[in-house]
Design an enzyme around this catalytic site. Sequence first.
Site, PDB file in Angstrom:
ATOM      1  N   SER A  23       0.681  -1.225   0.064  1.00 17.54           N
ATOM      2  CA  SER A  23      -0.169   0.039  -0.198  1.00 17.54           C
ATOM      3  C   SER A  23       0.953   1.141  -0.056  1.00 17.54           C
ATOM      4  O   SER A  23       1.839   1.193   0.755  1.00 17.54           O
ATOM      5  CB  SER A  23      -0.968  -0.011   1.205  1.00 17.54           C
ATOM      6  OG  SER A  23      -2.201   0.964   1.098  1.00 17.54           O
ATOM      7  N   CYS A  26       3.396   7.240   2.919  1.00 16.57           N
ATOM      8  CA  CYS A  26       4.371   8.364   2.955  1.00 16.57           C
ATOM      9  C   CYS A  26       5.567   8.103   3.924  1.00 16.57           C
ATOM     10  O   CYS A  26       5.389   7.487   4.928  1.00 16.57           O
ATOM     11  CB  CYS A  26       3.543   9.534   3.434  1.00 16.57           C
ATOM     12  SG  CYS A  26       2.537  10.140   2.407  1.00 16.57           S
ATOM     13  N   ALA A  58       2.408   8.417  -1.592  1.00 15.20           N
ATOM     14  CA  ALA A  58       1.735   9.622  -2.263  1.00 15.20           C
ATOM     15  C   ALA A  58       2.979  10.554  -2.694  1.00 15.20           C
ATOM     16  O   ALA A  58       3.721  11.110  -2.043  1.00 15.20           O
ATOM     17  CB  ALA A  58       0.753  10.432  -1.394  1.00 15.20           C
ATOM     18  N   TYR A 184      -7.840  14.198   0.671  1.00 16.15           N
ATOM     19  CA  TYR A 184      -7.057  15.296  -0.102  1.00 16.15           C
ATOM     20  C   TYR A 184      -7.731  15.830  -1.305  1.00 16.15           C
ATOM     21  O   TYR A 184      -8.831  15.518  -1.513  1.00 16.15           O
ATOM     22  CB  TYR A 184      -5.633  14.257  -0.373  1.00 16.15           C
ATOM     23  CG  TYR A 184      -4.903  13.999   0.707  1.00 16.15           C
ATOM     24  CD1 TYR A 184      -4.421  14.725   1.678  1.00 16.15           C
ATOM     25  CD2 TYR A 184      -4.747  12.487   1.006  1.00 16.15           C
ATOM     26  CE1 TYR A 184      -3.729  14.355   2.882  1.00 16.15           C
ATOM     27  CE2 TYR A 184      -4.131  12.190   2.317  1.00 16.15           C
ATOM     28  CZ  TYR A 184      -3.794  13.013   2.894  1.00 16.15           C
ATOM     29  OH  TYR A 184      -3.020  12.972   4.261  1.00 16.15           O
ATOM     30  N   GLY A 328      -0.434  -2.584   4.108  1.00 17.90           N
ATOM     31  CA  GLY A 328       0.176  -1.350   4.183  1.00 17.90           C
ATOM     32  C   GLY A 328       1.269  -1.737   5.701  1.00 17.90           C
ATOM     33  O   GLY A 328       2.201  -2.047   5.304  1.00 17.90           O
TER      34      GLY A 328
HETATM   35  C1  FNR Z   1      -0.420   5.464   4.964  1.00 13.54           C
HETATM   36  N1  FNR Z   1      -1.452   5.300   4.075  1.00 13.54           N
HETATM   37  C2  FNR Z   1      -1.407   6.136   2.664  1.00 13.54           C
HETATM   38  N2  FNR Z   1      -2.402   6.037   1.861  1.00 13.54           N
HETATM   39  C3  FNR Z   1      -2.461   6.502   0.715  1.00 13.54           C
HETATM   40  O1  FNR Z   1      -3.156   6.509  -0.089  1.00 13.54           O
HETATM   41  N3  FNR Z   1      -1.245   7.064   0.434  1.00 13.54           N
HETATM   42  C4  FNR Z   1      -0.211   7.350   1.059  1.00 13.54           C
HETATM   43  O2  FNR Z   1       0.873   7.816   1.102  1.00 13.54           O
HETATM   44  C5  FNR Z   1      -0.342   6.722   2.549  1.00 13.54           C
HETATM   45  N4  FNR Z   1       0.439   7.089   3.697  1.00 13.54           N
HETATM   46  C6  FNR Z   1       0.619   6.345   4.746  1.00 13.54           C
HETATM   47  C7  FNR Z   1       1.763   6.160   5.351  1.00 13.54           C
HETATM   48  C8  FNR Z   1       1.653   5.457   6.692  1.00 13.54           C
HETATM   49  C9  FNR Z   1       2.908   5.521   7.696  1.00 13.54           C
HETATM   50  C10 FNR Z   1       0.633   4.565   7.029  1.00 13.54           C
HETATM   51  C11 FNR Z   1       0.621   3.827   8.146  1.00 13.54           C
HETATM   52  C12 FNR Z   1      -0.505   4.615   5.936  1.00 13.54           C
HETATM   53  C13 FNR Z   1      -2.751   4.488   4.333  1.00 13.54           C
HETATM   54  C14 FNR Z   1      -2.249   3.087   3.787  1.00 13.54           C
HETATM   55  O3  FNR Z   1      -1.910   3.037   2.330  1.00 13.54           O
HETATM   56  C15 FNR Z   1      -3.302   2.131   4.042  1.00 13.54           C
HETATM   57  O4  FNR Z   1      -4.622   2.477   3.384  1.00 13.54           O
HETATM   58  C16 FNR Z   1      -3.768   1.927   5.667  1.00 13.54           C
HETATM   59  O5  FNR Z   1      -2.505   1.963   6.250  1.00 13.54           O
HETATM   60  C17 FNR Z   1      -4.513   1.025   5.934  1.00 13.54           C
HETATM   61  O6  FNR Z   1      -3.878  -0.273   5.495  1.00 13.54           O
HETATM   62  P1  FNR Z   1      -3.280  -1.492   6.676  1.00 13.54           P
HETATM   63  O7  FNR Z   1      -2.146  -0.495   6.930  1.00 13.54           O
HETATM   64  O8  FNR Z   1      -4.158  -1.626   7.503  1.00 13.54           O
HETATM   65  O9  FNR Z   1      -2.743  -2.617   5.822  1.00 13.54           O
END
Ligand code: FNR
Length: 362
Positions: A23, A26, A58, A184, A328
């Site tokens: 996933s 950032c 992102a 966003y 993620g």
């Molecule tokens: C994220 N998430 C996120 N989502 C996204 O669309 N773009 C991004 O850049 C980010 N950045 C980000 C950084 C960090 C450190 C975390 C923990 C989460 C959300 C992520 O992609 C995901 O959708 C969620 O964390 C839920 O999935 P998990 O972690 O339960 O597998």
Amino acid sequence: MTDTLVTPLSLRDTEVRNRIMVSPMCQYSSTDGFAEDWHLVHLGSRAVGGAGIVMSEATAVSPEGRISPNDLGIWSDDHVEKLQQITSFVSSMGSVPAIQLAHAGRKASKSRPWEGSEPVAPEDGGWTTVAPSDVPWPYEGEAPPLRKLSTDGIEGVVDDFRAAAERALDAGFEIAEVHAAHGYLLHEFLSPITNHRDDEYGGSFENRTRLLREVTQAVREVWPDDKPVFVRISATDWLDDRESWDIEQSVRLAADLDDLGVDLVDVSAGGIHPDQRIPNTGPGYQVPFAEVIREETDMMVGAVGGIRTARHADEVVSNGRADLAIVGREHLRDPYFALHAAEELDADAEWPPQYQRAVPRR
Ligand code: FNR
């Protein structure tokens, strides 16, 4: 035959070795948008770890589209070189390199999470944010200055996404994902919570979805026909007590995105307003939204949110809830999630030869 977590996935001419995607997450580790060795090692490790698709965080299409001053960006041709090194390594490890193209809208100009995610004023290195309407995020303190986008400004956003996609292609990415989730900019246009416009970009469903459709069209135009485009959406605002974005509109949007040549909708949720109420955040809490979109449209979907184990990820794919399991935080804990999953599911786990002496014999 039923697809499982380890079944390859064909998306146009792109072959993905399994149904696991890292996933977008950032890293807040850039200066002026440049990728660093951190990104090479972070994304590279997950490719070594066996993920089918490694999605970048992102990646801002313009400087004001960054969440923080430390976000990754792709608004300049100078950003391409380091990204090329990353995609080349990710591809050489058998993963498909993907990039999430993003604009943070009114949630831009904040410090990094480990610095408090506080609004940063222009005099402290922040900037004026942009949004569909003149309504800042309800910060407890002072929000960064905000400018409502004019029609010209909206055209500029579409151009920024198009140019970013062109650079992403030069950088060697195979999949472009448009980030239209989590409160966003593009989500801010979709949701009546943040979009109070009375021009052709606000009001009706057709008008609120116009910018996302224009951005998607622009990206699709420059992205080659043999390569896939994804869109990440928030399927609901989690604000059922007021007029907001919901799963019914998401289903309708997914069908429209299908007509525009989008290959997969990455189904997340929330992020538009701090009043959101999520009934539970347990394992797979957003999977039902992916399942509904998959059932009611011809669109492929990715499910994300609380998928932490191989068995659960496999259940999501094998039972036809989603085409792709998007993982993620578990990938932060375990870069080798996909290899460990293959072992657990008794499938072939192709550890790199350098590591094979550490792999338990089956
Ligand atoms: C994220 N998430 C996120 N989502 C996204 O669309 N773009 C991004 O850049 C980010 N950045 C980000 C950084 C960090 C450190 C975390 C923990 C989460 C959300 C992520 O992609 C995901 O959708 C969620 O964390 C839920 O999935 P998990 O972690 O339960 O597998």
